[in-house]
Structures are given as structure tokens and as C-alpha cells.
Design a protein around this motif. Structure first.
Motif, PDB file in Angstrom:
ATOM      1  N   ARG A 130       0.806  -1.227   0.000  1.00 27.03           N
ATOM      2  CA  ARG A 130       0.000   0.000   0.000  1.00 27.03           C
ATOM      3  C   ARG A 130       0.838   1.276   0.000  1.00 27.03           C
ATOM      4  O   ARG A 130       0.285   2.369   0.013  1.00 27.03           O
ATOM      5  CB  ARG A 130      -0.913   0.029   1.242  1.00 27.03           C
ATOM      6  CG  ARG A 130      -1.927  -1.094   1.320  1.00 27.03           C
ATOM      7  CD  ARG A 130      -3.021  -0.923   0.270  1.00 27.03           C
ATOM      8  NE  ARG A 130      -3.896  -2.079   0.267  1.00 27.03           N
ATOM      9  CZ  ARG A 130      -4.958  -2.219   1.048  1.00 27.03           C
ATOM     10  NH1 ARG A 130      -5.278  -1.272   1.895  1.00 27.03           N
ATOM     11  NH2 ARG A 130      -5.702  -3.302   0.969  1.00 27.03           N
ATOM     12  N   ASP A 190      -4.663   4.203  -0.005  1.00 29.74           N
ATOM     13  CA  ASP A 190      -3.579   4.169  -0.995  1.00 29.74           C
ATOM     14  C   ASP A 190      -4.084   4.906  -2.229  1.00 29.74           C
ATOM     15  O   ASP A 190      -5.122   4.545  -2.784  1.00 29.74           O
ATOM     16  CB  ASP A 190      -3.243   2.704  -1.328  1.00 29.74           C
ATOM     17  CG  ASP A 190      -2.155   2.561  -2.387  1.00 29.74           C
ATOM     18  OD1 ASP A 190      -1.639   3.583  -2.860  1.00 29.74           O
ATOM     19  OD2 ASP A 190      -1.837   1.415  -2.743  1.00 29.74           O
ATOM     20  N   ILE A 223      -6.059  -4.621   4.581  1.00 28.16           N
ATOM     21  CA  ILE A 223      -4.871  -5.185   3.926  1.00 28.16           C
ATOM     22  C   ILE A 223      -5.041  -6.697   3.710  1.00 28.16           C
ATOM     23  O   ILE A 223      -5.877  -7.332   4.351  1.00 28.16           O
ATOM     24  CB  ILE A 223      -3.572  -4.881   4.714  1.00 28.16           C
ATOM     25  CG1 ILE A 223      -3.589  -5.527   6.110  1.00 28.16           C
ATOM     26  CG2 ILE A 223      -3.331  -3.380   4.822  1.00 28.16           C
ATOM     27  CD1 ILE A 223      -2.250  -5.460   6.847  1.00 28.16           C
TER      28      ILE A 223
END
Length: 590
Positions: free
Chosen positions: A207, A377, A392
Motif C-alpha cells: 500500500r 492508498d 490489507i
């Protein structure tokens, strides 16, 4: 190439892949001093050999207390971990009684400190602990220095023993115990394994857009906090040159000297940077002032990915050239990315800094989750204002029936040290109970709405989420800190610490006859009326039962040292209520 399964594999991997001339850089006596990837790797081995000669055994606990981030911390950290011992980082700002509790609870055998201030606190309680020795990073007359341990390790004859110890460390083994500052009660020792942290590093790396082997970072958030510590490991893994800031006070100078591409901070620090920029803009006159505030207004309307249309983007391009480029220059000129965690980030900051081409990527996590659960991101549509980004890889998030965020994954802690009962309280079928309330959008963005423990019911039975109201009100320049109260009472109210610095500036500019000391400011009806105006504006965004109906101002500046805030600048609600119980009585029982 070295396979990374344990934390101490990272320096070796960096040496093989990037071999940086400047891996870690610290300022000593006004001069930046760096060590290379090779020196970092060698010094860590030297420390390991020295610790073995001191008699440090597998699973011994080594405490580290540093007032600033510095090269020695990282070298010592690796040196400790690769002999199967554990690093116990301690916040430098806590009371000596808390030092005593943590050192005894962790059964630390040695302690490394940064400077004389920390050393004096340790010396005051050393006799009540099991410490065999205390070493300082700074040279202090008559005291042990960490270079003595390096000296002990110069003889490489026991390097074979270091290698055996390294081999014996397994990914699931305990790496560190991090004592959470906590807003109530005694700190809990969060046990994190090598794998907890390594999995989080590798899954977060996807990210963060670094230029591998070329980017520079400025580090100043306390390294004893898991957020900055994991980030430092991530920087090392990505070949990022790490410069350790001298202090928060010198951050502005250090940004200009280092010219970093990335930095991490908590929202409070970004707020201070923003407020300082706005304050300078307010000092401008004529067309320059008008252009400055036009750019700010434009920034506050920012939406990513050109959603505001062509006319807005054309104006933004002009604002970036005329105004925002100067912001960037003031922060070193190369800052392309900032990362924020630990508390909610105000949307005005997210919007304005993104408009200025220095986007703040807000993420979410806890010490118990090593820490990252989700993060924004800019790439691939992964940036959404008002959220903490997408979850994530390899981490699973489930929303419980009451709205609580539950997390499962390789990043979830081993448990609380010596406290199976508290561990059991926060774990259900492998899921960690975060204590936060939130929701996940259909396209995977996580949004935090409140702290479960901080929500309260008024006497009318209505639920109030204080963090939402506080975050809105903290956007006011007049308010530095605010705590919404009202549990079991007929209405919400607030305790407010005004932004005295801004208010003094405002008084002077307006030519108002108010003395500039804190007591005079908080007792001024003009100031109370002005803050009421801010509250009235914010109240319109909330239901009648949530609106702040009364408030009291405090002349104190809420701080870590006086107990209002945790070392990560979160409010200690119980402590604040106790400190200002008379003000609370005045609100509800005048």
C-alpha cells in the motif's frame, strides 16, 4: 536473497538488496551522522556478542527507553532479537512509578536509556527492580555507556553462538512486549511475535508507493509506539534511508534539512502543521492573502480522482502553482506521502494536504494487531476521504451485531503478558475485539464511527458517540482539545481547552481588550460567545439528543505530563473527568 521470517532478517535483506550508504541517520552535536547497511548489520552482531558476554539468555527481557528516535535504538533492537531475547520499549514520558511497574512486570534484566533525564528516573527506582545493569546512549559521567557493550562484542569468537541463537528463533516466537499506555488502569503488555510484525510489514508494503532504494524518510513519532516501529521495519525492507528527527520542536528545521519523501505522524501533529500554515497565511495582506484563502477554500472541497470536474481541476492546478507549492517547499520540497494513524484524522486535513499534492494516507490499527488493519492508498482507486482505507491482505474484518470491529489474521497478538483473563476477554474464536465501532462499504473501505467504550447513554436513553462530535468541533481554530461528556445526564456537554496560541493572535488582530493569559481568555465572555458560535455551527450536523448544550473552558493546557493525554496524545477520559469534576458539577448541577 534472505527469506524474511523474523525481524532480524530485515537488515541482512537490506544489505543484500540495497546496500545503502546511509541506512540510519541521526544528528549529534549539530551534525548528521549516518551508518550504512553494512555497518548496521555489523553493529547489531557486535551488540549480540556483547549481550551474550553480559549473560543475556534466551527469552530475557531488555528494556529500552529513549526520548528521541536514534540509530542506537534500531541497532540494539536487532542485537537483542537475534539472540532470542525480547525488546521491551517503554514510553519516556511516563512517571517513574510506571517505569517500576513495567520493569518488574516484564522482569527486565537490563535497561538501555537515551539520556540523563530518563536515567535519573530509572536510578530512582532501580533498587526496586531486578535490573542487573543500566546503559545510556548519551555519554553521562560516571554511568555505563552502551559503547561498553559494543566493546564487549568486538571479539568475534562467540559469533558462532550468535548464529546458533538466530537459528533457534522461530517466526512464532515472542519478539517484543509493548505496554499500551492505556486510558485507564495499569498498562497491559501486548505480546507480539516475529511473525505478527513481519506479516504486517509484508502486507502493508503493497500500500505504500516508495521508490525502492532511493526514498528518504523522516522519523519522529516515538519508536516505542508499534505504529512507528513497524513503519521503520517497513522502511528498512524497502531500502528507504531513515533520518531520525531531533525532536518535534525541531521537526520543521529537520524537514528542510533532510527533504524527505515520506513521514508518519498522528493527527494532532498534522493539525499543528496545518494551523501554523494558516496562521502564516492570515498574516498576509491584499491579493496575497486573498489568493491564500482562495486556495484553502479550494482545498477544503477536494475530491480525489478528478470527481469535482474539469473547472475545479484547472483552478486546483493554478492553486498548486501559486500557493500549495510553497507549502510543500516549507516541508522540504520532496514530501510526496504522509501516513497517519493512532486517532481519527479530520477530513479538512485529508482534503487540503491532498490538494497540496502531499496526501495523508490514513490507516487504522491497534498495538494488538501489529498494528495495521487497513490503510488508504492513492493508487488503484484506493483513497477515500472519511475512511481508513481498504483492509490489507491476509487480514479479515468482521462487524459484530453491536457494530464492533473484529479482526482475525497473522498480525493479531499472542496475548497480554501474564494476563490470560484479559486476553480471553478480547478474543472470540480467533477474532480480536478492537473496541471500535465501524462499518465496511460494499467495495471494501473501512470506516470508524466511534469507540465502543466511549459511547454513552443520556438519561433519556439516547446513545451519543462522542468521538464524532469531538472530531467535528476540533476543526475549529478556537478549539485545541475537547471532550464530550453526559453519561446518564439529560444532555451532552463539553469540556474544552481553547487553542490559546490562535486566540491570542485573534485578539491582537481584532484589537479586543482581553488580557493574553490563559485565565483571562477562558473567563472572557467574548471568547465564550465566539466558541458558542463554533458549537452552534457544528450542532446543526447532529440530532437534537447529540448536540452539545453547555460547555466549560479550562485554563490548563492538556498534556502528557499532567496526565490529560496518553503518550500517543489520546485523551484519558477518566482522568480528565476527575481533574475537572468541579466544572462538570457546574455544568449539570449549577
Amino acid at each position: 536473497m534472505t527469506e524474511i521470517t523474523r525481524i532480524f532478517d530485515i537488515p541482512k535483506y537490506q544489505l543484500e538488496k540495497f546496500n545503502l550508504n546511509k541506512a540510519l541517520v541521526t544528528k549529534y552535536n549539530g551534525e548528521w551522522v549516518s551508518i550504512s547497511s553494512q555497518e548496521y548489520f555489523n553493529q547489531a552482531n557486535t551488540i549480540s556478542r556483547g549481550l551474550l558476554r553480559l549473560g543475556v539468555n534466551q527469552n530475557d527481557k531488555i528494556a529500552v527507553i529513549s526520548s528521541t528516535n536514534r540509530t542506537e535504538w534500531s541497532v540494539l533492537d536487532i542485537g537483542v532479537l537475534q539472540i532470542g531475547a525480547q525488546n521491551v520499549p517503554i514510553y519516556p514520558t511516563i512517571a517513574k512509578e510506571d517505569y517500576e511497574y513495567i520493569l518488574n512486570h516484564s522482569e527486565s534484566t537490563y535497561c538501555f536509556v537515551s539520556d540523563i533525564e530518563v536515567l535519573e528516573k530509572i536510578n530512582a527506582i532501580k533498587g526496586k527492580t531486578k535490573l542487573k545493569g543500566v546503559y545510556s546512549f548519551d555519554v553521562i559521567s560516571g554511568e555505563n555507556n552502551w559503547k561498553e557493550v559494543l566493546k564487549l562484542g568486538e571479539d568475534e569468537n562467540n559469533q558462532n553462538e550468535v548464529e546458533i541463537r538466530k537459528t533457534n528463533v522461530k517466526p512464532q516466537d515472542l519478539a517484543t512486549i509493548i505496554y499500551t499506555s492505556g486510558t485507564t488502569g495499569k498498562p497491559k503488555g501486548v505480546m507480539l511475535s516475529h511473525n505478527n510484525l513481519i506479516s504486517n510489514i509484508l502486507d502493508s508494503e503493497k500500500r505504500v508507493p516508495f521508490e525502492y532504494g532511493k526514498s528518504k524518510a523522516l522519523s519522529f513519532l516515538p519508536i516505542c509506539h508499534v505504529f512507528e516501529r513497524m513503519i521503520l521495519y517497513l522502511y528498512q525492507y524497502c531500502g528507504v534511508e531513515i533520518h531520525f528527527a531531533e525532536s518535534i520542536d525541531k521537526m520543521s528545521d529537520n524537514l528542510k534539512e533532510v527533504k524527505p519523501n515520506v513521514m508518519t505522524a498522528v493527527p494532532r501533529l498534522y493539525e499543528k502543521v496545518y494551523d501554523k500554515i494558516v496562521e502564516k497565511g492570515a498574516e498576509l495582506t491584499g491579493i496575497k492573502r486573498a489568493l491564500f484563502f482562495w486556495a484553502i477554500d479550494l482545498g477544503l472541497k477536494y475530491e480525489p480522482y478528478g470527481k469535482n470536474g474539469l473547472w475545479y481541476e484547472l483552478q486546483l492546478k493554478l492553486a498548486r502553482k501559486l500557493i500549495f507549492s510553497k507549502w510543500k517547499e516549507g516541508l522540504g520540497g520532496n514530501l510526496d506521502l504522509m501516513v497517519s494513524g493512532s486517532a481519527a484524522l479530520q477530513p479538512r486535513l485529508t482534503r487540503t494536504f491532498a490538494a497540496a499534492e502531499m496526501p495523508i494516507m490514513e490507516g487504522y490499527g491497534l498495538t494488538e494487531t501489529s498494528p495495521v488493519i487497513s490503510v488508504n492508498d492513492m493508487r488503484n482507486g484506493g483513497f477515500r476521504i472519511g475512511t481508513v482505507g481498504r483492509i490489507i491482505d491476509n487480514v479479515e474484518v468482521k462487524i459484530a451485531e453491536d457494530g464492533e470491529i473484529l479482526v482475525k489474521g497473522p498480525n493479531v497478538m499472542l496475548g497480554y503478558y501474564k494476563d490470560p483473563e484479559k486476553t480471553a476477554e478480547v478474543m472470540t474464536d480467533g477474532y480480536f475485539h478492537t473496541g471500535d465501532i465501524g462499518e465496511v462499504s460494499n467495495d471494501g473501505f473501512l470506516k470508524i464511527t466511534d469507540r465502543k467504550k466511549e459511547m454513552f447513554k443520556t438519561s433519556g436513553g439516547k446513545y451519543v458517540a462522542p468521538a464524532l462530535i469531538e472530531n467535528e468541533l476540533k476543526q475549529s481554530h478556537f478549539i485545541e482539545q475537547i471532550m464530550v461528556i453526559g453519561e446518564g445526564e439529560k444532555m451532552p456537554a463539553a469540556l474544552i481547552q481553547p487553542d490559546f496560541h490562535f486566540i491570542r493572535h485573534w485578539i491582537e488582530k481584532k484589537g479586543i481588550d482581553i488580557k493574553s493569559d490563559n485565565e483571562s481568555i477562558v473567563s472572557s465572555q467574548i471568547i465564550k460567545d465566539r466558541i458558542q458560535k463554533e458549537i452552534n455551527k457544528t450542532n446543526k450536523k447532529f440530532g437534537n439528543w447529540e448536540q452539545v448544550k453547555k460547555f466549560e473552558l479550562t485554563a490548563d493546557v492538556w498534556s502528557i505530563n499532567d496526565g490529560h493525554l496518553t503518550p500517543t496524545l489520546k485523551m484519558k477520559r477518566k482522568v480528565i473527568k476527575e481533574i475537572y469534576k468541579d466544572l462538570i458539577e457546574k455544568i449539570y448541577r449549577p
